[in-house]
Design a protein around this motif. Structure first.
Motif, PDB file in Angstrom:
ATOM      1  N   MET A  87     -28.311  97.444  16.348  1.00 60.62           N
ATOM      2  CA  MET A  87     -29.762  97.469  16.199  1.00 60.62           C
ATOM      3  C   MET A  87     -30.190  98.288  14.989  1.00 60.62           C
ATOM      4  N   TYR A  88     -29.548  99.427  14.787  1.00 59.29           N
ATOM      5  CA  TYR A  88     -29.955 100.328  13.714  1.00 59.29           C
ATOM      6  C   TYR A  88     -29.430  99.909  12.340  1.00 59.29           C
ATOM      7  N   LEU A  89     -28.307  99.207  12.301  1.00 59.62           N
ATOM      8  CA  LEU A  89     -27.655  98.973  11.008  1.00 59.62           C
ATOM      9  C   LEU A  89     -27.485  97.505  10.643  1.00 59.62           C
ATOM     10  N   ALA A  90     -28.100  96.597  11.405  1.00 53.38           N
ATOM     11  CA  ALA A  90     -27.982  95.164  11.102  1.00 53.38           C
ATOM     12  C   ALA A  90     -28.561  94.825   9.737  1.00 53.38           C
ATOM     13  N   ALA A  91     -29.738  95.379   9.427  1.00 50.65           N
ATOM     14  CA  ALA A  91     -30.371  95.093   8.135  1.00 50.65           C
ATOM     15  C   ALA A  91     -29.527  95.631   6.985  1.00 50.65           C
ATOM     16  N   THR A  92     -28.938  96.799   7.188  1.00 55.17           N
ATOM     17  CA  THR A  92     -28.073  97.380   6.161  1.00 55.17           C
ATOM     18  C   THR A  92     -26.862  96.497   5.912  1.00 55.17           C
ATOM     19  N   PHE A  93     -26.312  95.908   6.970  1.00 55.60           N
ATOM     20  CA  PHE A  93     -25.167  94.995   6.844  1.00 55.60           C
ATOM     21  C   PHE A  93     -25.556  93.773   6.017  1.00 55.60           C
ATOM     22  N   GLY A  94     -26.695  93.166   6.344  1.00 54.83           N
ATOM     23  CA  GLY A  94     -27.140  91.987   5.612  1.00 54.83           C
ATOM     24  C   GLY A  94     -27.434  92.276   4.162  1.00 54.83           C
ATOM     25  N   ASP A  95     -27.970  93.461   3.896  1.00 60.80           N
ATOM     26  CA  ASP A  95     -28.307  93.851   2.533  1.00 60.80           C
ATOM     27  C   ASP A  95     -27.053  94.083   1.696  1.00 60.80           C
ATOM     28  N   LYS A  96     -26.085  94.795   2.265  1.00 59.58           N
ATOM     29  CA  LYS A  96     -24.930  95.217   1.481  1.00 59.58           C
ATOM     30  C   LYS A  96     -23.814  94.183   1.454  1.00 59.58           C
ATOM     31  N   GLU A  97     -23.536  93.535   2.574  1.00 60.31           N
ATOM     32  CA  GLU A  97     -22.410  92.612   2.641  1.00 60.31           C
ATOM     33  C   GLU A  97     -22.779  91.194   2.206  1.00 60.31           C
ATOM     34  N   LEU A  98     -24.014  90.760   2.532  1.00 55.02           N
ATOM     35  CA  LEU A  98     -24.419  89.397   2.208  1.00 55.02           C
ATOM     36  C   LEU A  98     -25.380  89.322   1.028  1.00 55.02           C
ATOM     37  N   MET A  99     -25.814  90.476   0.542  1.00 52.54           N
ATOM     38  CA  MET A  99     -26.729  90.550  -0.596  1.00 52.54           C
ATOM     39  C   MET A  99     -28.030  89.795  -0.331  1.00 52.54           C
ATOM     40  N   LEU A 100     -28.502  89.822   0.905  1.00 52.87           N
ATOM     41  CA  LEU A 100     -29.738  89.121   1.232  1.00 52.87           C
ATOM     42  C   LEU A 100     -30.938  89.908   0.734  1.00 52.87           C
ATOM     43  N   PRO A 101     -31.934  89.230   0.156  1.00 50.69           N
ATOM     44  CA  PRO A 101     -33.146  89.928  -0.278  1.00 50.69           C
ATOM     45  C   PRO A 101     -33.946  90.431   0.910  1.00 50.69           C
ATOM     46  N   GLY A 102     -34.868  91.337   0.630  1.00 52.93           N
ATOM     47  CA  GLY A 102     -35.628  91.986   1.698  1.00 52.93           C
ATOM     48  C   GLY A 102     -36.387  91.025   2.590  1.00 52.93           C
ATOM     49  N   ASP A 103     -37.001  89.966   2.017  1.00 56.04           N
ATOM     50  CA  ASP A 103     -37.794  89.050   2.838  1.00 56.04           C
ATOM     51  C   ASP A 103     -36.926  88.291   3.839  1.00 56.04           C
ATOM     52  N   LYS A 104     -35.682  87.955   3.437  1.00 54.14           N
ATOM     53  CA  LYS A 104     -34.797  87.237   4.351  1.00 54.14           C
ATOM     54  C   LYS A 104     -34.236  88.166   5.437  1.00 54.14           C
ATOM     55  N   LEU A 105     -34.055  89.429   5.083  1.00 52.85           N
ATOM     56  CA  LEU A 105     -33.625  90.400   6.095  1.00 52.85           C
ATOM     57  C   LEU A 105     -34.717  90.599   7.142  1.00 52.85           C
ATOM     58  N   ILE A 106     -35.949  90.684   6.678  1.00 51.04           N
ATOM     59  CA  ILE A 106     -37.060  90.859   7.606  1.00 51.04           C
ATOM     60  C   ILE A 106     -37.229  89.616   8.476  1.00 51.04           C
ATOM     61  N   LEU A 107     -37.020  88.429   7.889  1.00 51.16           N
ATOM     62  CA  LEU A 107     -37.061  87.188   8.679  1.00 51.16           C
ATOM     63  C   LEU A 107     -35.997  87.215   9.766  1.00 51.16           C
ATOM     64  N   THR A 108     -34.829  87.738   9.425  1.00 54.32           N
ATOM     65  CA  THR A 108     -33.750  87.849  10.408  1.00 54.32           C
ATOM     66  C   THR A 108     -34.160  88.715  11.588  1.00 54.32           C
ATOM     67  N   ILE A 109     -34.772  89.859  11.283  1.00 51.30           N
ATOM     68  CA  ILE A 109     -35.211  90.762  12.348  1.00 51.30           C
ATOM     69  C   ILE A 109     -36.333  90.137  13.168  1.00 51.30           C
ATOM     70  N   LEU A 110     -37.196  89.359  12.523  1.00 46.88           N
ATOM     71  CA  LEU A 110     -38.253  88.655  13.260  1.00 46.88           C
ATOM     72  C   LEU A 110     -37.651  87.676  14.261  1.00 46.88           C
ATOM     73  N   ILE A 111     -36.607  86.974  13.846  1.00 46.35           N
ATOM     74  CA  ILE A 111     -35.918  86.060  14.760  1.00 46.35           C
ATOM     75  C   ILE A 111     -35.398  86.826  15.963  1.00 46.35           C
ATOM     76  N   ILE A 112     -34.755  87.964  15.702  1.00 46.52           N
ATOM     77  CA  ILE A 112     -34.217  88.784  16.787  1.00 46.52           C
ATOM     78  C   ILE A 112     -35.319  89.197  17.752  1.00 46.52           C
ATOM     79  N   GLN A 113     -36.439  89.671  17.221  1.00 48.70           N
ATOM     80  CA  GLN A 113     -37.525  90.178  18.069  1.00 48.70           C
ATOM     81  C   GLN A 113     -38.137  89.071  18.915  1.00 48.70           C
ATOM     82  N   LEU A 114     -38.397  87.917  18.308  1.00 52.54           N
ATOM     83  CA  LEU A 114     -39.032  86.825  19.044  1.00 52.54           C
ATOM     84  C   LEU A 114     -38.115  86.280  20.134  1.00 52.54           C
ATOM     85  N   VAL A 115     -36.836  86.127  19.818  1.00 55.74           N
ATOM     86  CA  VAL A 115     -35.889  85.637  20.816  1.00 55.74           C
ATOM     87  C   VAL A 115     -35.692  86.668  21.922  1.00 55.74           C
TER      88      VAL A 115
END
Length: 421
Positions: A251-279
């Motif tokens: 929960m605390y480090l998922a965004a950091t993983f996506g940022d550093k390992e997958l090089m995802l931009p901030g908007d796509k990381l936030i979209l990922t977290i939105l998916i998590i929250q809604l589901v």
């Protein structure tokens, strides 16, 4: 409504905007991802992991004593308010963090985390006082769902600010991110007033007496002996400790993983977290229903098995669509395992007791220590291997051990009466 109030911190600060903002402002051409923290050179993401570990270690050390005092004096609500104010003010203070003042940013982040976690210790302890045993699963799920809904609403607003800052009269996404920290602090303490107004204040009419510090310590020591002798509670806490090491760290480090390992931009990381929250909203109710039909134990076992698969899959994720799919499954079990763990433990508290804060402190300390060891292990493995994927894979071991202890637990559905050995 306190779930609605404080969950915005958990989403905006710990899961999405702050980790992305932190990573961006702590990068430099000279040092790369290395930073100097009080003269010590360390990788920025490792420092962030360690700061989370430290904040939860502080709470783990002080919350048993505080909750014992709160139960003895009838001041649960007062302590909840104190930590909520500390957390929300520190959260708002991140508005002034711009990367050049790293120490200030980390200190505010740590204090916000302490305030959030400290307030939850006392908030959770109200559950046995406002719900009957057969209501606990769904009331707990409802609280988490309200938290997810409220946090998604604010995150959408903050995302719009970051994406189109000029519409809001802001210069860039960085300034928008800092405003989101300020708004989150205001939202937190603003909506918390509703909970402060309606939660029962000292329902057992206890009076503050002298030497409250030592009496509170004796109370927590007494309850520790009871919990240690209660087989089902002891085993459940061990299971909860190990699988929470994985859950909380993800929960605390998922965004950091996506940022550093997958090089995802901030908007796509936030979209990922939105998916998590809604589901997670649906997941909370789904597993509350599964628990009602088949019992808490089976429901928890299913979720831990799904978490195990998530850790294995994370090692092989290479693109954003795989990351989105992983986020769907994280959301499905994230809300369920949190709400059901809370309500399951509430059922294990002896029905005749009035020391709810002291009993819940063992649950909360277990969770906080799980965050300490989980985030520290995650950061340490990254530090020695140079790869977050190894850290994610290692988390699967925690779920495996937790599953083993969970299989040994016999969780009653209703009217639990502890037996001692």
């Amino acid at each position: 409504m306190y779930d609605w109030a404080n969950s915005v911190y958990s989403l905006v600060i710990t899961s999405t905007i702050f980790p992305v903002y932190y990573n961006s402002v702590t990068q430099s051409e000279d040092l790369g991802d290395k930073v100097n923290f009080f003269g010590i050179e360390v990788v920025n993401t490792v420092l962030y992991s360690y700061s989370i570990s430290f904040s939860f270690l502080v709470i783990a050390l002080i919350s048993p004593l505080l909750s014992g005092i709160a139960d003895y004096s009838g001041k649960k609500l007062a302590f909840m308010k104190l930590f909520a104010y500390i957390g929300s003010v520190s959260c708002a203070g991140l508005f002034f963090f711009d990367g050049s003042n790293l120490e200030f940013g980390i200190i505010c982040s740590v204090l916000a985390s302490i305030g959030f976690s400290g307030s939850i210790v006392f908030y959770n302890a109200f559950l046995p006082e406002i719900a009957t045993e057969d209501e606990m699963d769904f009331l707990s799920a409802r609280g988490f769902s309200l938290g997810y809904i409220g946090s998604v609403i604010l995150l959408v607003l903050n995302l719009a600010m970051v994406q189109v800052p000029e519409v809001f009269g802001l210069t860039d996404g960085g300034e928008a991110a800092r405003w989101s920290f300020l708004i989150t602090g205001i939202w937190w303490i603003g909506f918390a007033q509703i909970a402060f107004r309606f939660l029962p204040d000292n329902p057992y009419h206890r009076k503050v007496k002298k030497a409250i510090f030592f009496k509170g310590y004796r109370e927590i020591k007494r309850i520790f002996k009871v919990v240690r002798k209660t087989v089902v509670t002891r085993r459940f806490l061990l299971a909860f400790f190990f699988y929470s090491m994985g859950v909380q760290t993800i929960m605390y480090l998922a965004a950091t993983f996506g940022d550093k390992e997958l090089m995802l931009p901030g908007d796509k990381l936030i979209l990922t977290i939105l998916i998590i929250q809604l589901v997670a909203i649906a997941g909370s109710y789904l597993f509350a229903y599964v628990s009602k039909m088949f019992g808490n134990k089976l429901s928890l076992i299913i979720m831990v098995l799904v978490w195990l698969l998530i850790c294995g899959a994370a090692y092989y994720v290479v693109n954003e669509y795989q990351f989105y799919a992983l986020a769907f499954f994280v959301g499905m079990v994230m809300g369920g395992i949190q709400s059901l763990s809370r309500s399951t433990y509430a059922k294990l508290i002896p029905a005749e007791t009035t020391q709810h804060a002291s009993y819940f402190s063992f649950f909360d300390v277990t969770e906080k220590l799980a965050v300490v060891f989980g985030t520290f292990s995650y950061g340490f493995i990254e530090q020695i291997t140079g790869n977050m994927r190894n850290s994610a894979l290692f988390l699967g071991l925690f779920f495996l051990v937790g599953l083993g202890f969970l299989l040994l637990v016999r969780i009653p559905k209703l009217e639990f009466k502890p037996s001692f050995t």
